[in-house]
Design an enzyme around this catalytic site. Structure first.
Site, short mmCIF file in Angstrom:
data_model
loop_
_atom_site.label_atom_id
_atom_site.label_comp_id
_atom_site.label_asym_id
_atom_site.label_seq_id
_atom_site.Cartn_x
_atom_site.Cartn_y
_atom_site.Cartn_z
N LYS A 1 6.41 -3.91 -4.65
CA LYS A 1 7.83 -3.53 -4.69
C LYS A 1 8.49 -3.70 -3.33
O LYS A 1 9.62 -4.17 -3.23
CB LYS A 1 7.95 -2.07 -5.16
CG LYS A 1 9.37 -1.54 -5.23
CD LYS A 1 10.17 -2.25 -6.30
CE LYS A 1 11.62 -1.83 -6.34
NZ LYS A 1 12.44 -2.78 -7.11
N TRP B 1 -3.25 -2.57 -1.26
CA TRP B 1 -2.87 -3.94 -1.65
C TRP B 1 -3.58 -4.82 -0.64
O TRP B 1 -3.22 -4.82 0.54
CB TRP B 1 -1.35 -4.08 -1.56
CG TRP B 1 -0.76 -5.29 -2.18
CD1 TRP B 1 -0.44 -5.48 -3.50
CD2 TRP B 1 -0.37 -6.50 -1.49
NE1 TRP B 1 0.12 -6.72 -3.66
CE2 TRP B 1 0.18 -7.37 -2.46
CE3 TRP B 1 -0.41 -6.93 -0.17
CZ2 TRP B 1 0.66 -8.63 -2.15
CZ3 TRP B 1 0.06 -8.18 0.15
CH2 TRP B 1 0.60 -9.02 -0.84
N LYS C 1 13.84 -13.65 -11.85
CA LYS C 1 13.44 -12.57 -12.76
C LYS C 1 12.43 -13.06 -13.76
O LYS C 1 11.42 -12.42 -14.01
CB LYS C 1 14.67 -12.07 -13.53
CG LYS C 1 15.47 -10.88 -13.23
CD LYS C 1 15.07 -9.72 -12.47
CE LYS C 1 14.37 -9.89 -11.19
NZ LYS C 1 14.96 -9.45 -10.00
N ASN D 1 -1.55 1.72 6.08
CA ASN D 1 -0.69 0.63 5.60
C ASN D 1 -0.38 -0.23 6.82
O ASN D 1 -0.03 0.32 7.87
CB ASN D 1 0.65 1.15 5.07
CG ASN D 1 0.50 1.93 3.79
OD1 ASN D 1 -0.60 2.04 3.25
ND2 ASN D 1 1.60 2.48 3.31
N GLY D 2 -0.45 -1.53 6.69
CA GLY D 2 -0.13 -2.40 7.83
C GLY D 2 -1.29 -3.29 8.18
O GLY D 2 -2.22 -3.47 7.39
N HIS E 1 21.00 -34.88 -8.96
CA HIS E 1 20.26 -35.40 -7.80
C HIS E 1 18.76 -35.19 -7.93
O HIS E 1 18.04 -35.29 -6.94
CB HIS E 1 20.78 -34.73 -6.51
CG HIS E 1 22.23 -35.02 -6.26
ND1 HIS E 1 22.70 -36.26 -5.90
CD2 HIS E 1 23.33 -34.21 -6.36
CE1 HIS E 1 24.02 -36.22 -5.77
NE2 HIS E 1 24.42 -34.99 -6.06
N GLU F 1 18.86 -15.91 -9.44
CA GLU F 1 18.33 -14.60 -9.81
C GLU F 1 17.70 -14.62 -11.22
O GLU F 1 16.66 -14.03 -11.45
CB GLU F 1 19.45 -13.55 -9.71
CG GLU F 1 19.07 -12.14 -10.09
CD GLU F 1 17.94 -11.52 -9.28
OE1 GLU F 1 17.52 -12.10 -8.27
OE2 GLU F 1 17.46 -10.46 -9.69
N CYS G 1 0.82 -1.21 0.00
CA CYS G 1 0.00 0.00 0.00
C CYS G 1 0.85 1.26 0.00
O CYS G 1 2.00 1.26 0.46
CB CYS G 1 -0.87 0.04 1.24
SG CYS G 1 -1.78 -1.45 1.55
N GLU H 1 9.01 -13.77 -12.14
CA GLU H 1 8.32 -12.56 -11.69
C GLU H 1 7.61 -11.83 -12.82
O GLU H 1 6.49 -11.39 -12.66
CB GLU H 1 9.36 -11.56 -11.12
CG GLU H 1 9.78 -11.84 -9.72
CD GLU H 1 10.66 -10.72 -9.19
OE1 GLU H 1 11.72 -10.47 -9.78
OE2 GLU H 1 10.29 -10.10 -8.20
N ARG I 1 4.70 0.31 -6.30
CA ARG I 1 4.79 -0.54 -5.12
C ARG I 1 3.83 -1.72 -5.20
O ARG I 1 3.93 -2.66 -4.40
CB ARG I 1 4.49 0.28 -3.86
CG ARG I 1 5.48 1.40 -3.65
CD ARG I 1 5.06 2.26 -2.49
NE ARG I 1 5.13 1.52 -1.24
CZ ARG I 1 6.17 1.52 -0.44
NH1 ARG I 1 7.23 2.23 -0.74
NH2 ARG I 1 6.18 0.82 0.67
O1 M6R Z 1 13.57 -4.04 -0.67
P1 M6R Z 1 14.24 -5.37 -0.54
O2 M6R Z 1 15.51 -5.46 -1.28
O3 M6R Z 1 14.40 -5.77 0.92
O4 M6R Z 1 13.23 -6.40 -1.16
C1 M6R Z 1 13.47 -7.78 -1.09
C2 M6R Z 1 12.58 -8.55 -2.05
O5 M6R Z 1 11.24 -8.35 -1.74
C3 M6R Z 1 12.82 -8.15 -3.50
O6 M6R Z 1 14.16 -8.31 -3.88
C4 M6R Z 1 11.93 -8.98 -4.44
O7 M6R Z 1 12.34 -10.31 -4.46
C5 M6R Z 1 11.93 -8.36 -5.84
N1 M6R Z 1 10.63 -8.46 -6.41
C6 M6R Z 1 12.91 -9.00 -6.75
O8 M6R Z 1 12.82 -8.57 -8.06
#
Ligand code: M6R
Length: 612
Positions: free
Chosen positions: A607, A76, A491, A102-103, A510, A487, A2, A494, A28
């Site tokens: 985000k 959110w 990516k 937020n929260g 394995h 990674e 949020c 996501e 976000r």
């Molecule tokens: O703000 P942060 O680096 O702590 O966030 C950590 C993860 O939430 C963040 O890296 C997330 O995995 C991203 N969507 C990766 O692209």
């Protein structure tokens, strides 16, 4: 997650600025949006499930009044589905106050029962409406700030809230316990936001609120009190991000823009810190001198998502170059297990936002258990930076694309510098070796640029076209490049929603080898030295079973063995993750684009994950 924006102004109208703020906060992640403004008769609210455009449509349709005080929100969903009714702001029964939040209010069910017993009818499924009604109740015999304090004293959970009271002298109060909240001091009035990006179009002078703070805003000043009502002093800070950083410019997506900013990120994060003469690194931030580092015997890395992958690379760098043992954990696991923190431990959190709830909780736990704390972080003034004993700032600038790219590269660069600093402080690295390593870093920029040329992107696009229809992807890597495989897979998942798994190449036999077939593409990150040989056998084994292989890296022999190659300039093993990740970022981007995905705002993702 949020987002909150709001303001109380001396001059000008608030609505347009709030909508612009909400637009900036879109990155976000959200599923509904709303605004409330104060009018002489009370509060006017407009809210709508879906994208901001829907809310804007409602504002036009209803000829929504402009005003000088207001609050806005992107939601959110946590409690109740993303509907118009559940969207924020919520208004109390008397129609006097509106609240955005937020929260999570953990005891909202018991508070809801209590309110219902008093005959207050709740209209939404949210915990926020419960808090709104509580504030409304308290307002019967106190001013707004006191009513907010009293209501919050009854609440268990965490929150950043903004509260608006309508009438001829509108009032704005905000409070924080957990999620971030800040106040911006502008010439035309006072702004508030859950994110610096929401206020920098108006001002760069901000006060970061701390847990337990309740701030009363007028158009010319801010008074911050603690939960007991005692005034507390909070200094304002000047943030060095520019409003122009929040735009896409000519780029079709923030992600592509941010991938192309990576050579600058390398320069901004490292070049001014290099001490050529001493073969060492100097950090302006406190806590990194020889004396500071003398008592560190081991490091506990904690992070989430992409930042955790950076922590894996950090482990290889620090163990390899400074010979300090590093242990790692998902922040979300560390916080709930019963970890053993040895004396002499530095708990090192890595985070782009500095607000990730799990990472913050893990860092706090490590501190309770006696560790010294540090973070590698991109956001000055963030909770993590303020709470850590020492912070090492990455200079990636604002990262708007939900899929982290340039912040990851900045984390790798910072980790490399930290490993050199630790190695020099402990006498493990000689001055000459330090110089060599720093020289490798200095010469990295043109190599990164090669990977960002139009020709290279065309080449990656061709691979993306040939593989976008496969059943799934297996990403494999070893040693310092194992986290790059993780990674690459993250990516792709996501932003393209394709199934992808990242695996340590040595583990392939394995289990994952069973998945190899013509419709399962393997992306293999090549290695150096012994690791290169090992990875070559993985490539042979996959090909022998009819699986297509895309190799990425600098090892010529591996590239020749594969069906497709994304060749990366050689930069030595320690820096290779920084170059190897770029083709993988581009590959995910191109596949997602071909599949028509919403690249900058992938479904279900936020985000910054500021709740559990
Ligand atoms: O703000 P942060 O680096 O702590 O966030 C950590 C993860 O939430 C963040 O890296 C997330 O995995 C991203 N969507 C990766 O692209």
């Amino acid at each position: 997650m949020c987002g909150i924006v709001g303001a109380i102004l001396k001059r000008g109208q608030v609505l347009q600025g709030m909508i612009e703020g909400l637009r900036v906060l879109e990155y976000r992640g959200y599923d509904s949006a709303g605004v409330a403004v104060a009018t002489a008769d009370g509060i006017r609210v407009a809210k709508k499930a879906g994208r901001l455009e829907g809310l804007e449509g409602v504002l036009v349709e209803r000829d929504f009044p402009d005003a000088q005080a207001g609050i806005g929100h992107t939601r959110w969903a946590t409690h109740g589905p993303p509907t118009d009714l559940n969207a924020h702001p919520h208004v109390d029964d008397s129609g006097q106050v509106a609240v955005v939040h937020n929260g999570i209010i953990e005891n909202y069910l018991e508070l809801r029962d209590e309110l219902q017993a008093k005959g207050i009818e709740l209209k939404s499924d949210t915990d926020t409406e419960v808090l709104t009604q509580l504030i409304g109740e308290e307002l019967k015999d106190s001013g707004l700030a006191v009513a907010v304090g009293r209501a919050l004293a009854r609440v268990r959970g965490y929150y950043a809230i903004a509260v608006l009271r309508g009438g001829s002298s509108p009032e704005v109060v905000c409070a924080r316990q957990g999620p971030p909240l800040l106040v911006g001091l502008a010439r035309e009035g006072t702004w508030l936001g859950s994110d610096v990006l929401a206020v920098i179009p108006h001002t760069r002078d901000v006060i970061f609120l701390e847990d337990g703070d309740i701030a009363e805003l007028t158009a010319s000043e801010v008074t911050v009190r603690d939960m007991e009502g005692k005034v507390v002093k909070r200094e304002s800070q000047r943030v060095d991000w520019e409003a122009s950083h929040t735009g896409k410019g000519q780029w079709p997506h923030f992600m592509l823009k941010e991938i192309h900013e990576q050579p600058d990120v390398l320069a901004h994060t490292s070049f001014h810190r290099i001490d050529e003469e001493q073969g060492d690194v100097r950090f302006d931030e406190g806590g990194w001198t020889d004396a500071d580092l003398a008592g560190i015997d081991c490091i506990q890395g904690i992070a989430c998502g992409t930042a955790l992958h950076a922590a894996h690379v950090t482990r290889s760098l620090i163990e390899g170059l400074a010979r300090v043992p590093v242990d790692l954990d998902f922040a979300s696991e560390f916080r709930y297990r019963d970890p053993i923190v040895r004396p002499g431990t530095l708990a090192l959190a890595i985070s782009q936002s500095g607000e990730t709830a799990d990472t913050l909780a893990a860092l706090r736990k490590a501190r309770e258990l006696g560790a010294r704390t540090a973070c590698i972080c991109n956001v000055a003034g963030s909770t993590m930076v303020r709470e850590s004993d020492s912070a090492l700032m990455t200079q990636a600038g604002p990262e708007i694309g939900v899929a982290s790219t340039k912040a990851f590269v900045a984390q790798l660069v910072a980790a490399y510098l930290l490993a050199i600093r630790l190695g020099r402080a402990r006498g493990v690295l000689s001055r000459d070796r330090g110089r060599e390593l720093l020289n490798d870093l200095r010469t990295l920029r043109p190599k990164m640029e090669q990977l960002l040329s139009d020709d290279f992107r065309e080449h990656v696009l061709g691979i993306a076209q040939r593989h976008q229809g496969v059943k799934g992807f297996l990403f494999l890597g070893r040693g310092i490049n194992y986290p790059i495989a993780l990674e690459g897979a993250l990516k792709l998942k996501e932003i393209s929603y394709m199934h992808a798994e990242g695996y340590a190449a040595g583990e392939m036999k394995h289990g994952p080898i069973a998945m190899i077939e013509a419709w399962m593409s393997s992306v293999v990150v090549t290695g150096h030295g012994l690791m290169a040989q090992k990875v070559r056998s993985n490539i042979e084994q996959i090909r022998a079973r009819g699986g297509p292989v895309i190799a990425v890296g600098a090892d010529r022999e591996s590239l020749d063995l594969a069906d497709e190659a994304m060749e990366v300039p050689d930069c030595g093993e320690w820096l290779s993750p920084i170059l190897n990740v770029i083709p993988l970022q581009l590959l995910s981007y191109e596949i997602a684009r071909l599949r028509g995905c919403d690249i900058d705002k992938p479904r279900n993702l936020a985000k910054s994950v500021t709740v559990e």
